[in-house]
Design a protein around this motif. Sequence first.
Motif, PDB file in Angstrom:
ATOM      1  N   TRP A 195       0.912  -1.122  -0.005  1.00  0.00           N
ATOM      2  CA  TRP A 195      -0.054   0.068   0.130  1.00  0.00           C
ATOM      3  C   TRP A 195       0.859   1.391  -0.014  1.00  0.00           C
ATOM      4  O   TRP A 195       0.381   2.148  -0.636  1.00  0.00           O
ATOM      5  CB  TRP A 195      -0.862  -0.167   1.328  1.00  0.00           C
ATOM      6  CG  TRP A 195      -0.351   0.150   2.598  1.00  0.00           C
ATOM      7  CD1 TRP A 195       0.001  -0.867   3.221  1.00  0.00           C
ATOM      8  CD2 TRP A 195       0.114   1.351   3.032  1.00  0.00           C
ATOM      9  NE1 TRP A 195       0.653  -0.262   4.625  1.00  0.00           N
ATOM     10  CE2 TRP A 195       0.542   1.109   4.329  1.00  0.00           C
ATOM     11  CE3 TRP A 195      -0.236   2.663   2.813  1.00  0.00           C
ATOM     12  CZ2 TRP A 195       1.019   2.070   5.290  1.00  0.00           C
ATOM     13  CZ3 TRP A 195       0.348   3.561   3.841  1.00  0.00           C
ATOM     14  CH2 TRP A 195       0.903   3.359   4.957  1.00  0.00           C
ATOM     15  N   GLU A 196       1.958   1.178   0.844  1.00  0.00           N
ATOM     16  CA  GLU A 196       2.851   2.422   0.790  1.00  0.00           C
ATOM     17  C   GLU A 196       3.562   2.585  -0.723  1.00  0.00           C
ATOM     18  O   GLU A 196       3.738   3.646  -0.919  1.00  0.00           O
ATOM     19  CB  GLU A 196       3.919   2.176   2.003  1.00  0.00           C
ATOM     20  CG  GLU A 196       4.891   1.356   1.693  1.00  0.00           C
ATOM     21  CD  GLU A 196       4.779  -0.094   2.189  1.00  0.00           C
ATOM     22  OE1 GLU A 196       3.329  -0.390   2.465  1.00  0.00           O
ATOM     23  OE2 GLU A 196       5.685  -0.866   2.336  1.00  0.00           O
ATOM     24  N   CYS A 197       3.557   1.663  -1.382  1.00  0.00           N
ATOM     25  CA  CYS A 197       4.257   1.989  -2.647  1.00  0.00           C
ATOM     26  C   CYS A 197       3.313   2.513  -3.543  1.00  0.00           C
ATOM     27  O   CYS A 197       3.441   3.538  -4.543  1.00  0.00           O
ATOM     28  CB  CYS A 197       4.797   0.454  -3.528  1.00  0.00           C
ATOM     29  SG  CYS A 197       5.881  -0.316  -2.517  1.00  0.00           S
ATOM     30  N   ILE A 198       2.016   2.240  -3.464  1.00  0.00           N
ATOM     31  CA  ILE A 198       0.885   2.884  -4.293  1.00  0.00           C
ATOM     32  C   ILE A 198       0.549   4.245  -4.087  1.00  0.00           C
ATOM     33  O   ILE A 198       0.492   5.005  -4.772  1.00  0.00           O
ATOM     34  CB  ILE A 198      -0.350   1.957  -4.348  1.00  0.00           C
ATOM     35  CG1 ILE A 198       0.005   0.312  -4.812  1.00  0.00           C
ATOM     36  CG2 ILE A 198      -1.482   2.558  -4.959  1.00  0.00           C
ATOM     37  CD1 ILE A 198      -1.205  -0.644  -4.637  1.00  0.00           C
ATOM     38  N   LEU A 199       0.523   4.617  -2.816  1.00  0.00           N
ATOM     39  CA  LEU A 199       0.093   5.703  -2.099  1.00  0.00           C
ATOM     40  C   LEU A 199       1.187   7.007  -1.935  1.00  0.00           C
ATOM     41  O   LEU A 199       1.063   7.975  -2.327  1.00  0.00           O
ATOM     42  CB  LEU A 199      -0.501   5.817  -0.838  1.00  0.00           C
ATOM     43  CG  LEU A 199      -2.078   4.655  -0.845  1.00  0.00           C
ATOM     44  CD1 LEU A 199      -2.743   4.740   0.368  1.00  0.00           C
ATOM     45  CD2 LEU A 199      -2.980   5.336  -1.977  1.00  0.00           C
ATOM     46  N   VAL A 253      -8.168  -1.820  -6.637  1.00  0.00           N
ATOM     47  CA  VAL A 253      -6.927  -2.223  -5.872  1.00  0.00           C
ATOM     48  C   VAL A 253      -6.505  -0.877  -5.159  1.00  0.00           C
ATOM     49  O   VAL A 253      -5.847  -0.921  -4.190  1.00  0.00           O
ATOM     50  CB  VAL A 253      -5.939  -2.668  -7.063  1.00  0.00           C
ATOM     51  CG1 VAL A 253      -4.775  -3.173  -6.395  1.00  0.00           C
ATOM     52  CG2 VAL A 253      -6.699  -4.170  -7.609  1.00  0.00           C
ATOM     53  N   ILE A 254      -6.364   0.309  -6.329  1.00  0.00           N
ATOM     54  CA  ILE A 254      -5.856   1.348  -5.404  1.00  0.00           C
ATOM     55  C   ILE A 254      -6.644   1.857  -4.293  1.00  0.00           C
ATOM     56  O   ILE A 254      -6.261   2.205  -3.310  1.00  0.00           O
ATOM     57  CB  ILE A 254      -5.916   2.604  -6.567  1.00  0.00           C
ATOM     58  CG1 ILE A 254      -4.739   2.117  -7.655  1.00  0.00           C
ATOM     59  CG2 ILE A 254      -5.525   3.983  -5.958  1.00  0.00           C
ATOM     60  CD1 ILE A 254      -5.014   3.104  -8.987  1.00  0.00           C
ATOM     61  N   ASP A 255      -8.008   1.795  -4.333  1.00  0.00           N
ATOM     62  CA  ASP A 255      -8.929   2.093  -3.393  1.00  0.00           C
ATOM     63  C   ASP A 255      -8.283   1.229  -2.169  1.00  0.00           C
ATOM     64  O   ASP A 255      -8.751   1.579  -0.837  1.00  0.00           O
ATOM     65  CB  ASP A 255     -10.509   1.761  -3.575  1.00  0.00           C
ATOM     66  CG  ASP A 255     -10.867   3.299  -4.486  1.00  0.00           C
ATOM     67  OD1 ASP A 255      -9.811   4.066  -4.827  1.00  0.00           O
ATOM     68  OD2 ASP A 255     -11.973   3.044  -5.283  1.00  0.00           O
ATOM     69  N   ASN A 256      -8.398  -0.031  -2.427  1.00  0.00           N
ATOM     70  CA  ASN A 256      -8.047  -1.096  -1.361  1.00  0.00           C
ATOM     71  C   ASN A 256      -6.698  -0.583  -0.655  1.00  0.00           C
ATOM     72  O   ASN A 256      -6.594  -0.599   0.771  1.00  0.00           O
ATOM     73  CB  ASN A 256      -8.014  -2.385  -2.015  1.00  0.00           C
ATOM     74  CG  ASN A 256      -7.870  -3.431  -0.834  1.00  0.00           C
ATOM     75  OD1 ASN A 256      -8.522  -3.309   0.084  1.00  0.00           O
ATOM     76  ND2 ASN A 256      -7.113  -4.529  -1.116  1.00  0.00           N
ATOM     77  N   ALA A 257      -5.769  -0.120  -1.340  1.00  0.00           N
ATOM     78  CA  ALA A 257      -4.352   0.470  -0.907  1.00  0.00           C
ATOM     79  C   ALA A 257      -4.650   1.637   0.376  1.00  0.00           C
ATOM     80  O   ALA A 257      -4.009   1.240   1.469  1.00  0.00           O
ATOM     81  CB  ALA A 257      -3.681   0.765  -1.703  1.00  0.00           C
ATOM     82  N   GLY A 258      -5.726   2.468   0.083  1.00  0.00           N
ATOM     83  CA  GLY A 258      -6.293   3.399   0.693  1.00  0.00           C
ATOM     84  C   GLY A 258      -6.837   2.720   2.109  1.00  0.00           C
ATOM     85  O   GLY A 258      -6.704   3.350   3.307  1.00  0.00           O
ATOM     86  N   GLU A 259      -7.564   1.582   1.914  1.00  0.00           N
ATOM     87  CA  GLU A 259      -7.961   0.985   3.250  1.00  0.00           C
ATOM     88  C   GLU A 259      -7.074   0.323   3.828  1.00  0.00           C
ATOM     89  O   GLU A 259      -7.110   0.510   5.188  1.00  0.00           O
ATOM     90  CB  GLU A 259      -8.891  -0.266   2.865  1.00  0.00           C
ATOM     91  CG  GLU A 259     -10.283   0.446   2.192  1.00  0.00           C
ATOM     92  CD  GLU A 259     -11.280   1.318   2.973  1.00  0.00           C
ATOM     93  OE1 GLU A 259     -12.037   1.965   2.225  1.00  0.00           O
ATOM     94  OE2 GLU A 259     -11.132   1.161   4.121  1.00  0.00           O
TER      95      GLU A 259
END
Length: 816
Positions: free
Chosen positions: A715-719, A756-762
Amino acid sequence: MAVVFSSEEHEWHFNPAQCRYALGMEDGTIPDSDITASSAWSDSTEAKHGRLSTGEGDGAWCPAGAVFPSGSEYLQVDLHKLHFLALVGTQGRHADGHGQEFARSYRLRYSRDGVKWITWKDRWGQEVVSGNENTYDIVLKDLGPPIVARMVRFYPLADRVMSVCLRVELYGCLWNDGLKAYTAPVGHVMQLPGMSVYLNDSTYDGSTEQGMQFGGLGQLCDGVLGGDDFIQTKELRVWPGYDYLGWSREALGQGSVDIEFHFEKLRVFHHMQVHSNNRHTQGVRVFSKVECLFKPGLLQPWSSPALTLPVPLEDLKDPSSRPISLPLGGQPAQILRCKFYFADRWLLISEISFLSGRDSLVFSAVTPRAGLPVAKDDSSNTAILIGCLVGIILLLLAVIAVILWRQYWKKILGKVSGHTDVYLGQFIHEAFVLLTKCLEHPQAFLRFLEAEGEYQEPSALLRPRDHRDSTSNVPHYAEADIVSLQGVSGNNTYAVPALASSSPGADSAPLPELPRQCLIFKEKLGEGQFGEVHLCEIENPQDLPNLEFPFNVRKGRPLLVAVKILRPDASKNARNDFLKEVKILSRLKDPNIIRLLGVCVSSDPLCMVTEYMECGDLNQYLSHRALLDKTGPSHNTPTISYPALISMASQIASGMKFLSSLNFVHRDLATRNCLDRGGERHIKIADFGMSRNLYAGDYYRIQGRAVLPIRWMAWECILMGKFTTASDVWAFGVTLWEMLSVCQEQPYSNLTDEQVIDNAGEFFRDQGRQVYLSRPAVCPQGLYELMLSCWKRDCKVRPSFAYIHSFLTEDAMNMV
């Protein structure tokens, strides 16, 4: 909203020259279930055997009976999504020299919905395509005009009753535009002294009634841009005006041209780009304004009022053709209707394309999935974007202050490293990534900004044994001395450590210069922004005493190698990065890391030669196998056992343990980037995956710039764009999940890229709504808990690769 004029096409404009990749008949990406036929002679010649260059069964698809001149037998390929098809390949049945059947000609029919079928015709109205002259040669045919379709049928033809067999391949790319039809008035004929200029849509594949064309696609979306002189054409042997669709104000009897666009699904439209002629000396000018209406669905009303965009004609004194970019304001729609108003006697358009996407916020409201929250639009996008910009500015100011403070104390302590610009550039890049996400998904980003900004302890999902072992002294969240390096093999960016000569495995001995003539080209594995990757063969490797052999090669046996080639026209920065990559990779000497064998750098093009494994990548190896059941093998499918999978996973962990000991961050760990040597089951980690079109669907493109494997990313890679050894651990957990699922599906296959991007936010918010990959059927609970620990929210408590390797070699086998 401003209309933009440009002498160059925008980067998001569709380019058919970059859309000529094999779609998966030969390599098996298209599954057997998607290949059907009208009939088959026998089980050994059924549809699934109609794959180019393969010889399974009796070597091809053969219909049950003889083929008549009318050609009613067909081989059908279902691609499931709309694709732009640029060419096709055909081949007869060779069967090790025993085959005698091939098709000298054939017809093509295609469909975008599986209901309406269209017969392909060339630019001059001919339906029959010339085929093969023997049983073994592959014949490639460019499709002019190209096809936009989901399903394609090949109808072999014969000039007399005879037996035929066929193997095929389709070449093209995914049709991301999503446009399935447009409706427009029939083009007109312009009479000039001594000639007629035909401005009709000659390749339109829909219907024509009462002066209107509807239900099809044609020259407005074929990717071909007309020139300044509309009489001249890019295609040979066609009539003047072929590159344009044009209308006369007088003949049309009204002041505007109405064009309606129908898309597959609801999309969010940001820009429309119209390539128009502006030969005002001959009465041709671009449109004076455009009015657009938006409709979310077929049975829903049009938006009101219309979006009106005037075009400042005083800026268009230059008679050259040009693309005009029209901002559409992020409107959601499935159908668009645009009125283009005349500015002179004639309006000529060669291409219309859209910058749009299946926005996650829109689609969460239309098709919500369990486990993911549905976003509500409770404020305007303008306010959200302003909030994003303010947040980014504050973030940049805070980052700069922290960097300057760090550098100040480093100078005082005498530990300044000289990497101030690198750190600053890295943080600014991360801020830019965040800004991009804000612009693409403003609502989701607003929720991200509103969430608490500090790391929180993850929920107690499980309590595995203490994996923070003391066997490794390497910092687990290592960022020091890491710089970015563009990989030549594709779009990959390595996080490269500043390896000291005393580091383990950091042998700085110069690599041997290999003679280019010893490399025999076999096939192209892929390409990227700066170079290409080729599979080559060295026939007599023993004749090259300075070659660094990765293993013993028997006499007379050629050596397969992968050759990364830098394009001769690459920039100076790309050349410098290539030489840096050579230096770094030459130091990575481990049994489970692909090894650099030699270089060709004495002249252009620059090349690096690495070992290659006979069985290709692990994803392809496993996806063609079934897990060995305790009851024994079933059917004729090759099998693989659970212990073999664990052995492979252990080797990957061993290779990553070596990389992490050097603070080397891979950034793209997945089965596609692990190579296999067959019977020995010797696995080595590589980086070829991103350069191969076969895995294009595994990567998410951000507005044509960054290409990211988001389904494998922490998640930290995406965000935040933060890549570390801990994020590699996350990717290893996903890779292990792929292996235990025998690579039968993508990770999070039930989620779209946006979800998937939204899930990284979760994961960031840690409110218990994040979605995890489910436990594979063969996976013991203890091993699944290891996976879950790899996906811990707090990167500091994820297991080290040393622990993972120890777990897989000592404990996992006892869980069967």
